[in-house]
Every structure is written in structure tokens, then in C-alpha cells.
Motif scaffolding. Structure first.
Motif: not given
Length: 231
Positions: A130, A132, A134, A157, A159, A164, A196-197, A200, A204
Motif C-alpha cells: 500500500v 499512501l 498525503i 490523499a 492510495l 488497494i 485513512i491512516v 492502513v 493492512h
């Protein structure tokens, strides 16, 4: 970092070194007559305007080369059996109060090339990866008098990666109509970036609630966004 380590070096970091900061570029671009541009480049002749353009060209070239090299190194490090689980990279050139069009286009091009280089270097683990992207601030929806945008409310942001569930815009798009902008100038915020963080970290990387509270204590109580990753 210890909750991510699993007996390995947990985090790989890189930030292009020796590059000027965005505020200094705003100063030079907004005041093309400054001797600063010529002195910085060590040029004894030529107009300040020519020096500015040369400065920008060199900055873009250095930034692109440094970031792509760092992205390649990150992909290689993450792919190693004893390598880190997380890589952090920093790219300058986003904070554009002056002359945004050309500058931001070049920076986003650098970002794209870096992601491609990273994906190629991390090909062996891409299906489990993944990425990210940002920023820490938003920009206004309208240009100022110098062709830039000042600090606003919302941003975007990205991804990316083989893990994903992509090909779409996640979350709610607030719109750019005058009555949809925050205070008439800014894109409205619809998503807390920390959620979002959290997604992850939790969905994830598989961190427990206790571990997440250690990694991101200010965001541990926020709901993680659902449905961002392939099952």
C-alpha cells in the motif's frame, strides 16, 4: 516503531537532502529582481529572471532525481526478507503560494515517476503493498494575485498499490460550487485524514487497538475507513 518491527528494522526514511525549501522559492518567484537568485547560483552575469528560471530547472531536476532514487531504494529495502515494513519519503514543492501551475505540475510529475520507480523496485511484494500519499495541509480553491493558492482546509490523499481496492474516488466529494466551498474559498473537509491512516494501520498492517494507540495516540479513537483494501 517497535510494534511494527517483528524483529526487523521497522521503518526506512528518506528526504531529498540539500534542496531549497518552498518558502524561499516563493520569495524568489514573487520578487524576480532580487539578487538572491544570481548569488545563489553563483552567476556573475545574466538577468535575475534568467537566474530564476535556471534555479527552478535545477531544483526540479535535483528533486526528481533524488526522489526517484529514494523511491527505488525504498522499494528494494522493503522487498528484502529482513527489510523494514514501512518506508517514509518526503517530497518538497507542494506549498505553492506563487506561480503554482508550472511548479506543481513538475512536482506531481516527480511524484508519479517516484511511484512508478517504487512499484518496479518492489515488484516482488507489490500485491501486498500500500502506498499512501498525503499532505499536511490543504489549499484554497482560488488563485491569489500571484498565481498561487494559499493555505486552505481540505486536500487530497492517494492510495495506490497491489493491495488497494482502487479505480475509484473513496469518500464523499463535496463539490466546487460557490455554495459548497468552505467560507467561499476552500474545498470542504469530508474525511479526517487520520481515519485513512488508521485503515492502513489496522486493516493492512494488522495492528491491534493497543498497538495503534501507541503508534498514533491522537487518532486511535477514530473509526478506520472501510473497504479500502482487497480481501
Amino acid at each position: 516503531a517497535s510494534v511494527l518491527s517483528q524483529g526487523r528494522q521497522p521503518i526506512w526514511r528518506a528526504a531529498p537532502a540539500g534542496l531549497p525549501n518552498d518558502a524561499l522559492f516563493d520569495l524568489v518567484l514573487g520578487n524576480p529582481g532580487l539578487d538572491l537568485a544570481r548569488l545563489w547560483l553563483g552567476e556573475a552575469s545574466g538577468s535575475a529572471g534568467d537566474a530564476v528560471q535556471t534555479l527552478l530547472a535545477r531544483r526540479h531536476a535535483l528533486s526528481a532525481a533524488s526522489f526517484v532514487a529514494a523511491a527505488t531504494s525504498a522499494g528494494q529495502a522493503l522487498s528484502g526478507p529482513d527489510g523494514p515494513r514501512v518506508a517514509l519519503l518526503q517530497l518538497d514543492g507542494i506549498d505553492t503560494h506563487v506561480a503554482q501551475g508550472e511548479r506543481l505540475s513538475a512536482t506531481l510529475g516527480t511524484l508519479a515517476r517516484g511511484v512508478v520507480a517504487f512499484s518496479e523496485a518492489a515488484a516482488a511484494i507489490w500485491r501486498q503493498t500500500v502506498v499512501l500519499g498525503i499532505t499536511e495541509f490543504g489549499r484554497s480553491a482560488h488563485f491569489n494575485d500571484q498565481g498561487g493558492t494559499d493555505h486552505g482546509s481540505a486536500s487530497v490523499a492517494f492510495l495506490m498499490g497491489g493491495a488497494i481496492a482502487g479505480g475509484r474516488i473513496a469518500g464523499r466529494w463535496p463539490g466546487l460550487a460557490p455554495d459548497q466551498l468552505h467560507e467561499g474559498t476552500d474545498l470542504a473537509v469530508t474525511t479526517d485524514a487520520r481515519s485513512i491512516v488508521n485503515a492502513v494501520l489496522k486493516d493492512h498492517l494488522g495492528l491491534s487497538s493497543q498497538a495503534m494507540a501507541m503508534v498514533a495516540p491522537n487518532a486511535s479513537g477514530l473509526q478506520a475507513i472501510k473497504g479500502l483494501f482487497l480481501v
